[in-house]
Design a protein around this motif. Structure first.
Motif, PDB file in Angstrom:
ATOM      1  N   PRO A   1     -15.970  42.428  24.716  1.00 41.91           N
ATOM      2  CA  PRO A   1     -16.904  41.132  24.500  1.00 41.91           C
ATOM      3  C   PRO A   1     -16.403  40.332  23.073  1.00 41.91           C
ATOM      4  CG  PRO A   1     -18.581  42.525  25.217  1.00 41.91           C
ATOM      5  CD  PRO A   1     -17.335  43.398  24.995  1.00 41.91           C
ATOM      6  N   GLY A   2     -16.430  41.494  22.114  1.00 34.61           N
ATOM      7  CA  GLY A   2     -15.758  40.848  20.645  1.00 34.61           C
ATOM      8  C   GLY A   2     -14.240  40.070  20.927  1.00 34.61           C
ATOM      9  N   VAL A   3     -13.523  41.107  21.571  1.00 32.39           N
ATOM     10  CA  VAL A   3     -12.231  40.662  21.528  1.00 32.39           C
ATOM     11  C   VAL A   3     -11.986  39.148  22.341  1.00 32.39           C
ATOM     12  CG1 VAL A   3      -9.795  41.078  22.515  1.00 32.39           C
ATOM     13  CG2 VAL A   3     -11.399  42.747  21.521  1.00 32.39           C
ATOM     14  N   ALA A   4     -12.832  38.987  23.538  1.00 29.86           N
ATOM     15  CA  ALA A   4     -12.813  37.843  24.316  1.00 29.86           C
ATOM     16  C   ALA A   4     -13.383  36.705  23.646  1.00 29.86           C
ATOM     17  CB  ALA A   4     -13.427  38.032  25.673  1.00 29.86           C
ATOM     18  N   ALA A   5     -14.155  36.807  22.637  1.00 32.99           N
ATOM     19  CA  ALA A   5     -15.020  35.914  21.850  1.00 32.99           C
ATOM     20  C   ALA A   5     -14.014  35.253  20.703  1.00 32.99           C
ATOM     21  CB  ALA A   5     -16.317  36.160  21.414  1.00 32.99           C
ATOM     22  N   ARG A   6     -13.426  36.259  20.105  1.00 32.96           N
ATOM     23  CA  ARG A   6     -12.425  36.002  18.897  1.00 32.96           C
ATOM     24  C   ARG A   6     -11.390  35.206  19.664  1.00 32.96           C
ATOM     25  NH1 ARG A   6     -11.202  40.542  17.727  1.00 32.96           N
ATOM     26  NH2 ARG A   6     -12.687  41.210  16.061  1.00 32.96           N
ATOM     27  N   ARG A   7     -11.025  35.546  20.854  1.00 31.99           N
ATOM     28  CA  ARG A   7      -9.982  34.791  21.371  1.00 31.99           C
ATOM     29  C   ARG A   7     -10.202  33.443  21.634  1.00 31.99           C
ATOM     30  NH1 ARG A   7      -4.580  34.956  21.356  1.00 31.99           N
ATOM     31  NH2 ARG A   7      -3.650  35.454  23.090  1.00 31.99           N
TER      32      ARG A   7
END
Length: 353
Positions: free
Chosen positions: A338-344
């Motif tokens: 979730p954090g990776v996708a949000a940062r993307r």
């Protein structure tokens, strides 16, 4: 996020005030662009960011347009002929406001969900996402006039923009394959010169997500949750292809997942099949031709940090994606996805203005 703070923001009227302001505007602007305001406002309040709501609406409202003029009353006799006819955007909203004044909202939803579900791709999946946000708040926080009106707006928008995928190209899941592998097997459309309607019209077929899903609610919800996570992982690796439109491959199936508790069990399996079709169709329309990229590494974010960044960014798609990713984080707080996708999304989506 402090749940007490969110409940305070619901009780003090922030959500209802925001919805009422946005209901003075139409469901679209500048042609086909969807009014994301009610969805973003619901997400902001849900995630404890109600203090931003009115300032966010002030900025967003400058892009919106008035509700289009009515064209003719929708009735029990003519609704089939006017399904998918965007000239009746306002008339469909009025129709659902009248139905919801006559009967409890779960009954109206259960009657119309199977009628609308084949057109889940309509309006680039925004109508079903709007319905998902409306149903969530009704289930969680109860019924008020603006919240029921928001469900009417979502259902009306869906009916007016109802757009079935080509016949025979929305396979129900059967068997036992990984949804992530099924998404990777989606073949991109050839001609990228037009918008989503042009792209959806080119679909030659969608690979089946081969998973058996009994009507048991636990299994249906588990299967949909797997699809949402797979779509989020796809977004993290492929968002560079179209960072805004690929958001809907994640948020559309999550809208269906949020709606399941309000639906009769007989509709669950059909709903999972439609959610898969919506996600796969968006991937087919906007998959990057060069394949996946490696998302940048970085410190894992918890849900509150992730949503704070999205709210500060301000784009409606980034906010809605972070809201869906919060659901994934709640399911597994140790999952870094979730954090990776949000940062993307924060990195790739350019804020308006």
């Amino acid at each position: 996020m402090d749940e007490t703070r969110r409940q305070d923001q619901v009780r003090n009227g922030t959500l209802d005030e925001g919805l009422a302001r946005l209901h003075r505007t139409g469901p679209e602007f500048v042609g086909w662009l969807s009014n994301h305001g009610p969805m973003a406002v619901e997400a902001l309040v849900r995630r404890g960011q109600g203090r931003r709501v009115h300032r966010w609406i002030d900025a967003y409202q400058r892009r919106l347009e008035e509700r289009p003029a009515a064209q003719g009353r929708i009735t029990a006799e003519n609704w089939r002929a006017r399904l998918g006819d965007a000239r009746y955007l306002t008339d469909w909203s009025v129709f659902f406001r009248e139905r919801l004044a006559e009967r409890p909202w779960p009954e109206v939803l259960a009657e119309w969900w199977p009628r609308l579900l084949p057109g889940i791709a309509g309006g680039a999946t925004h109508p079903v996402i709007r319905v998902g946000h409306a149903v969530r708040v009704l289930l969680t926080d109860g019924s008020t006039e603006p919240r029921v009106a928001e469900l009417a707006e979502g259902l009306g928008y869906w009916a007016a923009r109802h757009q079935p995928l080509p016949r025979g190209r929305t396979p129900l899941p059967t068997g036992a394959a990984d949804p992530a592998a099924a998404l990777r097997a989606v073949v991109p459309v050839a001609d990228r010169s037009g918008g989503i309607n042009h792209r959806l019209g080119q679909l030659a077929g969608l690979p089946a997500w081969e998973r058996a899903l009994p009507t048991d609610p636990t299994e249906a919800r588990r299967g949909l949750a797997e699809l949402v996570r797979a779509a989020a992982a796809y977004y993290a690796g492929h968002a560079h292809g179209e960072p805004v439109m690929l958001v809907h491959a994640v948020t559309a199936p999550n809208a269906v997942l949020r709606t399941l508790p309000a639906l009769p069990p007989a509709l669950w399996r059909e709903s999972v099949g439609a959610a898969w079709a919506a996600s796969a169709a968006v991937v087919a329309s906007y998959a990057p031709p060069g394949g996946p990229a490696t998302p940048p590494s970085g410190a894992s974010l918890d849900a509150a940090e992730m949503f704070d960044r999205a709210a500060e960014h301000g784009d409606e798609h980034v906010i809605k994606l972070a809201d869906t990713l919060w659901d994934l984080w709640e399911a597994d707080p140790d999952d870094p996805l979730p954090g990776v996708a949000a940062r993307r999304a924060v990195e790739l989506v350019t804020p308006e203005g």
